[in-house]
Design a protein around this motif. Structure first.
Motif, PDB file in Angstrom:
ATOM      1  N   ASP A  62       0.849  -1.158   0.075  1.00 44.29           N
ATOM      2  CA  ASP A  62      -0.053   0.094   0.004  1.00 44.29           C
ATOM      3  C   ASP A  62       0.921   1.458   0.190  1.00 44.29           C
ATOM      4  O   ASP A  62       2.129   1.253   0.103  1.00 44.29           O
ATOM      5  CB  ASP A  62      -0.971  -0.089   1.351  1.00 44.29           C
ATOM      6  N   GLU A  63       0.312   2.371   0.036  1.00 44.52           N
ATOM      7  CA  GLU A  63       0.781   3.856  -0.158  1.00 44.52           C
ATOM      8  C   GLU A  63       1.731   3.976   0.940  1.00 44.52           C
ATOM      9  O   GLU A  63       2.929   4.534   0.928  1.00 44.52           O
ATOM     10  CB  GLU A  63      -0.187   4.969  -0.388  1.00 44.52           C
ATOM     11  N   ALA A  64       1.666   3.597   2.098  1.00 46.39           N
ATOM     12  CA  ALA A  64       2.361   4.025   3.271  1.00 46.39           C
ATOM     13  C   ALA A  64       3.542   3.266   3.054  1.00 46.39           C
ATOM     14  O   ALA A  64       4.681   3.751   3.646  1.00 46.39           O
ATOM     15  CB  ALA A  64       1.669   3.531   4.608  1.00 46.39           C
ATOM     16  N   VAL A  65       3.567   1.785   2.750  1.00 42.61           N
ATOM     17  CA  VAL A  65       4.902   1.167   2.368  1.00 42.61           C
ATOM     18  C   VAL A  65       5.675   1.843   1.197  1.00 42.61           C
ATOM     19  O   VAL A  65       7.053   1.975   1.557  1.00 42.61           O
ATOM     20  CB  VAL A  65       4.582  -0.445   1.995  1.00 42.61           C
ATOM     21  N   HIS A  66       5.343   2.283   0.291  1.00 39.56           N
ATOM     22  CA  HIS A  66       5.816   3.036  -0.723  1.00 39.56           C
ATOM     23  C   HIS A  66       6.366   4.169  -0.228  1.00 39.56           C
ATOM     24  O   HIS A  66       7.635   4.501  -0.499  1.00 39.56           O
ATOM     25  CB  HIS A  66       4.865   3.262  -1.836  1.00 39.56           C
ATOM     26  N   ARG A  67       5.883   5.010   0.867  1.00 37.66           N
ATOM     27  CA  ARG A  67       6.264   6.283   1.251  1.00 37.66           C
ATOM     28  C   ARG A  67       7.685   5.840   1.928  1.00 37.66           C
ATOM     29  O   ARG A  67       8.495   6.534   2.051  1.00 37.66           O
ATOM     30  CB  ARG A  67       5.410   7.091   2.006  1.00 37.66           C
ATOM     31  N   ARG A  68       7.607   4.839   2.955  1.00 34.87           N
ATOM     32  CA  ARG A  68       8.557   4.368   3.730  1.00 34.87           C
ATOM     33  C   ARG A  68       9.729   3.942   2.799  1.00 34.87           C
ATOM     34  O   ARG A  68      10.857   4.093   3.015  1.00 34.87           O
ATOM     35  CB  ARG A  68       8.169   3.122   4.578  1.00 34.87           C
ATOM     36  N   ALA A  69       9.509   3.101   1.865  1.00 34.57           N
ATOM     37  CA  ALA A  69      10.507   2.842   0.772  1.00 34.57           C
ATOM     38  C   ALA A  69      11.168   3.903   0.318  1.00 34.57           C
ATOM     39  O   ALA A  69      12.369   4.256   0.059  1.00 34.57           O
ATOM     40  CB  ALA A  69       9.838   1.943  -0.333  1.00 34.57           C
ATOM     41  N   ASP A  70      10.630   5.131  -0.173  1.00 40.42           N
ATOM     42  CA  ASP A  70      11.047   6.344  -0.380  1.00 40.42           C
ATOM     43  C   ASP A  70      11.939   6.787   0.427  1.00 40.42           C
ATOM     44  O   ASP A  70      13.168   7.119  -0.052  1.00 40.42           O
ATOM     45  CB  ASP A  70      10.012   7.377  -0.554  1.00 40.42           C
ATOM     46  N   GLU A  71      11.682   6.869   1.902  1.00 38.29           N
ATOM     47  CA  GLU A  71      12.757   7.636   2.771  1.00 38.29           C
ATOM     48  C   GLU A  71      14.005   6.484   3.112  1.00 38.29           C
ATOM     49  O   GLU A  71      15.002   7.007   3.084  1.00 38.29           O
ATOM     50  CB  GLU A  71      11.926   7.524   4.079  1.00 38.29           C
ATOM     51  N   LEU A  72      13.737   5.348   3.023  1.00 37.95           N
ATOM     52  CA  LEU A  72      14.663   4.195   3.283  1.00 37.95           C
ATOM     53  C   LEU A  72      15.787   4.198   1.999  1.00 37.95           C
ATOM     54  O   LEU A  72      16.912   4.294   2.180  1.00 37.95           O
ATOM     55  CB  LEU A  72      14.099   2.952   3.391  1.00 37.95           C
ATOM     56  N   LEU A  73      15.260   4.160   1.013  1.00 36.31           N
ATOM     57  CA  LEU A  73      16.186   4.223  -0.627  1.00 36.31           C
ATOM     58  C   LEU A  73      16.886   5.249  -0.281  1.00 36.31           C
ATOM     59  O   LEU A  73      18.155   5.322  -0.713  1.00 36.31           O
ATOM     60  CB  LEU A  73      15.364   4.118  -1.637  1.00 36.31           C
ATOM     61  N   LEU A  74      16.386   6.565  -0.328  1.00 38.88           N
ATOM     62  CA  LEU A  74      17.278   7.889  -0.259  1.00 38.88           C
ATOM     63  C   LEU A  74      18.293   7.801   0.846  1.00 38.88           C
ATOM     64  O   LEU A  74      19.281   8.226   0.598  1.00 38.88           O
ATOM     65  CB  LEU A  74      16.330   9.136   0.022  1.00 38.88           C
ATOM     66  N   GLN A  75      17.925   7.340   2.049  1.00 36.62           N
ATOM     67  CA  GLN A  75      18.823   7.168   3.126  1.00 36.62           C
ATOM     68  C   GLN A  75      19.843   6.628   2.946  1.00 36.62           C
ATOM     69  O   GLN A  75      21.375   6.585   3.155  1.00 36.62           O
ATOM     70  CB  GLN A  75      18.356   6.973   4.518  1.00 36.62           C
TER      71      GLN A  75
END
Length: 230
Positions: free
Chosen positions: A72-85
């Motif tokens: 879902d969208e919440a997992v996608h947004r957490r993936a954004d944060e993690l991948l950038l970091q």
């Protein structure tokens, strides 16, 4: 060697054009899924690397729909944060690489008085970090990113760049169909890069020229025709 109009500016995509993305992306990609599983946000095996590599050049929101459509969208947004970091940590740790002849070619074009820019669908901090770590900052007039400028398409991003800098003649250099669309959508010349190999066979259809080595840009520029010579 085709004759092109001499540009005021050359605008580069980042991933698959200047930067060998897989040198940074794949280790971060696997770590990211390990963390998502630890946090209980994802179960099952890490999706095949081909899914993320085949999505390069897209906006992050579309990338995650391709890589993990069931999440879902919440997992996608957490993936954004993690991948950038994880990518910024990877850049700072060293070991990432640009394509052959990128630095020398950018310096040669800069010395010829061409204005150089980056226009990428990536996140602002990611693009900035690559440029800083690889010591390219002084060569570029501006770094434009979908994350920084809040644009929905590469065409819109390039249009904003051209307007902001009052540029009427530019080359858009990139490896994906979004780069071709951006250049053509803004009435500019498109140089397709065929050396990364992330895209489909017809990805660069519509390019004015396709190059198989980055340093071919110098000869293309030197052979291009100034407006007053046309």
């Amino acid at each position: 060697m085709p004759k092109l109009n001499k540009p005021e500016a050359i605008v580069f995509d980042m991933d698959g054009t200047l930067f060998q993305t897989e040198s940074l992306l794949l280790p971060a990609y696997h770590k990211m899924f390990d963390i998502l599983r630890e946090e209980g946000l994802y179960s099952g095996p890490t999706p095949p690397e081909e899914r993320i590599l085949g999505s390069l050049g897209m906006l992050l929101a579309q990338i995650w729909k391709n890589v993990m459509p069931e999440a879902d969208e919440a997992v996608h947004r957490r993936a954004d944060e993690l991948l950038l970091q994880l990518e910024i940590e990877g850049l700072e740790a060293g070991g990432t690489v640009l394509y052959p002849k990128v630095v020398e070619t950018l310096r040669a074009l800069h010395a010829r008085g061409v204005k150089l820019f980056v226009a990428s669908n990536g996140l602002e901090d990611y693009i900035h970090s690559i440029v800083v770590v690889h010591e390219l900052k002084e060569l570029f007039e501006g770094l434009y990113s979908a994350g920084g400028q809040g644009t929905a398409t590469k065409t819109e991003l390039l249009g904003l760049l051209l307007d902001n800098h009052n540029i009427s003649s530019a080359w858009m250099v990139g490896d994906r169909s979004s780069d071709v669309e951006a250049g053509k959508g803004n009435g500019q010349t498109v140089i397709g890069c065929a050396y990364a190999g992330f895209g489909r066979q017809d990805e660069l259809k519509g390019s004015d020229v396709i190059i198989s080595s980055f340093d071919e840009l110098i000869e293309l520029y030197d052979n291009s025709t100034a407006a007053q010579d046309l």
